[in-house]
Design a protein around this motif. Structure first.
Motif, short mmCIF file in Angstrom:
data_model
loop_
_atom_site.label_atom_id
_atom_site.label_comp_id
_atom_site.label_asym_id
_atom_site.label_seq_id
_atom_site.Cartn_x
_atom_site.Cartn_y
_atom_site.Cartn_z
N ASN A 144 63.77 121.85 38.90
CA ASN A 144 64.66 121.34 37.86
C ASN A 144 65.06 119.90 38.12
O ASN A 144 65.12 119.08 37.19
CB ASN A 144 65.92 122.21 37.76
CG ASN A 144 65.77 123.34 36.76
OD1 ASN A 144 64.96 123.26 35.84
ND2 ASN A 144 66.54 124.39 36.94
N GLN A 145 65.37 119.58 39.37
CA GLN A 145 65.76 118.21 39.68
C GLN A 145 64.60 117.26 39.47
O GLN A 145 64.76 116.16 38.91
CB GLN A 145 66.25 118.11 41.13
CG GLN A 145 66.85 116.75 41.50
CD GLN A 145 68.04 116.39 40.63
OE1 GLN A 145 69.00 117.15 40.51
NE2 GLN A 145 67.99 115.24 40.00
N TRP A 146 63.41 117.67 39.90
CA TRP A 146 62.20 116.86 39.66
C TRP A 146 62.00 116.64 38.16
O TRP A 146 61.76 115.52 37.71
CB TRP A 146 60.99 117.56 40.27
CG TRP A 146 59.68 117.08 39.71
CD1 TRP A 146 58.99 115.96 40.08
CD2 TRP A 146 58.93 117.69 38.65
NE1 TRP A 146 57.86 115.84 39.32
CE2 TRP A 146 57.80 116.89 38.44
CE3 TRP A 146 59.11 118.84 37.88
CZ2 TRP A 146 56.84 117.20 37.47
CZ3 TRP A 146 58.17 119.16 36.92
CH2 TRP A 146 57.05 118.34 36.73
N LEU A 147 62.10 117.73 37.37
CA LEU A 147 61.86 117.62 35.94
C LEU A 147 62.91 116.75 35.27
O LEU A 147 62.59 115.94 34.37
CB LEU A 147 61.86 119.02 35.32
CG LEU A 147 61.56 119.11 33.83
CD1 LEU A 147 60.20 118.49 33.50
CD2 LEU A 147 61.60 120.57 33.37
N HIS A 148 64.16 116.88 35.68
CA HIS A 148 65.22 116.05 35.12
C HIS A 148 64.93 114.57 35.36
O HIS A 148 65.07 113.74 34.44
CB HIS A 148 66.56 116.44 35.75
CG HIS A 148 67.73 115.65 35.23
ND1 HIS A 148 68.29 115.87 34.00
CD2 HIS A 148 68.41 114.61 35.79
CE1 HIS A 148 69.28 115.02 33.81
NE2 HIS A 148 69.38 114.25 34.86
N LEU A 149 64.51 114.24 36.56
CA LEU A 149 64.20 112.84 36.87
C LEU A 149 63.00 112.35 36.06
O LEU A 149 63.03 111.24 35.51
CB LEU A 149 63.92 112.69 38.37
CG LEU A 149 65.11 112.90 39.30
CD1 LEU A 149 64.66 112.92 40.75
CD2 LEU A 149 66.18 111.83 39.08
N ARG A 150 61.97 113.16 35.97
CA ARG A 150 60.74 112.73 35.30
C ARG A 150 60.91 112.60 33.79
O ARG A 150 60.18 111.83 33.15
CB ARG A 150 59.60 113.71 35.61
CG ARG A 150 59.17 113.71 37.08
CD ARG A 150 58.70 112.33 37.53
NE ARG A 150 58.20 112.34 38.88
CZ ARG A 150 58.90 111.94 39.94
NH1 ARG A 150 60.15 111.49 39.77
NH2 ARG A 150 58.38 111.96 41.15
#
Length: 274
Positions: free
Chosen positions: A253-259
């Motif tokens: 989720n954190q990766w997706l939020h950043l991307r």
């Protein structure tokens, strides 16, 4: 017995239980289940890192999100996003082909993540965790352009003699069978060639996600997406993750939020959807 005495007794019992948990069994081995607990708490984050590989389930038949060509090469928005996720974990991405009807089973047995335009449904949410959504979508018709005015509503579509092609096992199939009772539902097992059924006149329309109708209409000028920005339904796209693994879910989720906020998703999606 007063409440103070009761509380003291409860505290003593709890302390005795804690201390007793570390005592040796008659065989000399600790009765503590520390090893089992460590295994139970193990996250897919650890497994992926040790394996050096992120196993990605995808159908390979749902452009613009996922496509596998005849030579076995993978492409699509979610394919490139999965590769970016693997790079952020410092591992390689390995793609595992599946179908919409076997997606959940294949994912549980063979993969760490499932991608490729997967819609969040309550049925799927009983079996997997989902990431935060990255796209909003919904079901809408696509047909030959000369028929676009004929198939704007479900009432117009659900008539005898209207042929609606579906790819078995996915949300398109489920929607058609729930909403259409008089139209003819025509299954077609290959989602990569299903739009040829419309182009060649073997079916009248297909109801699928607006994002797919837009992409197909760009590739085939004789096909028109019917009100893709005003679909019949509301749906969100997300990635499927192992149920119960909160640590892995939080990382992805954190990766997706950043991307989705640093321009990466837009850069990857632009060649496909403009």
């Amino acid at each position: 017995m007063g409440w103070r005495t009761t509380a003291s007794a409860a505290a003593l019992a709890a302390l005795t239980g804690v201390l007793g948990g570390g005592c040796a069994s008659p065989g000399g081995e600790p009765e503590s289940a520390g090893t089992d607990q460590s295994t139970a708490d193990r996250s897919r984050l650890d497994e992926v890192a040790e394996r050096g590989e992120l196993r990605v389930c995808s159908t390979g038949d749902y452009r613009p999100f996922t496509y596998r060509d005849e030579a076995g090469a993978w492409s699509g928005i979610d394919v490139d996003m999965a590769r970016d996720l693997a790079a952020s974990l410092h591992v390689r991405a390995t793609f595992v082909g599946t179908t919409w009807s076997t997606l959940n089973e294949d994912f549980r047995q063979r993969c760490d993540i499932a991608v490729g335009g997967v819609s969040i449904t309550l049925e799927r949410a009983r079996e997997v965790f989902f990431t935060e959504p990255y796209a909003v979508d919904g079901k809408t018709p696509i047909t030959r352009c000369e028929n676009a005015a004929r198939f704007r509503t479900l009432e117009q579509i659900d008539r005898p003699g209207v042929r609606v092609v579906v790819n078995p096992g996915g949300t398109n199939d489920k929607f058609a069978r729930e909403k259409l009772h008089r139209a003819e539902i025509v299954p077609h097992p290959d989602n990569n060639t299903i739009f040829d059924q419309l182009r060649n006149g073997r079916a009248d329309l297909m109801i699928t996600d607006g994002s797919e109708t837009k992409w197909q209409a760009r590739q085939h000028p004789e096909l028109c997406a019917v009100h893709p920005d005003q679909p019949f339904t509301f749906a969100e796209k997300a990635y499927a993750l192992p149920r119960g693994d909160v640590d892995f879910q939080e990382f992805v989720n954190q990766w997706l939020h950043l991307r989705t906020h640093d321009g990466t998703y837009e850069r990857i999606a632009e060649p496909w959807i403009g």
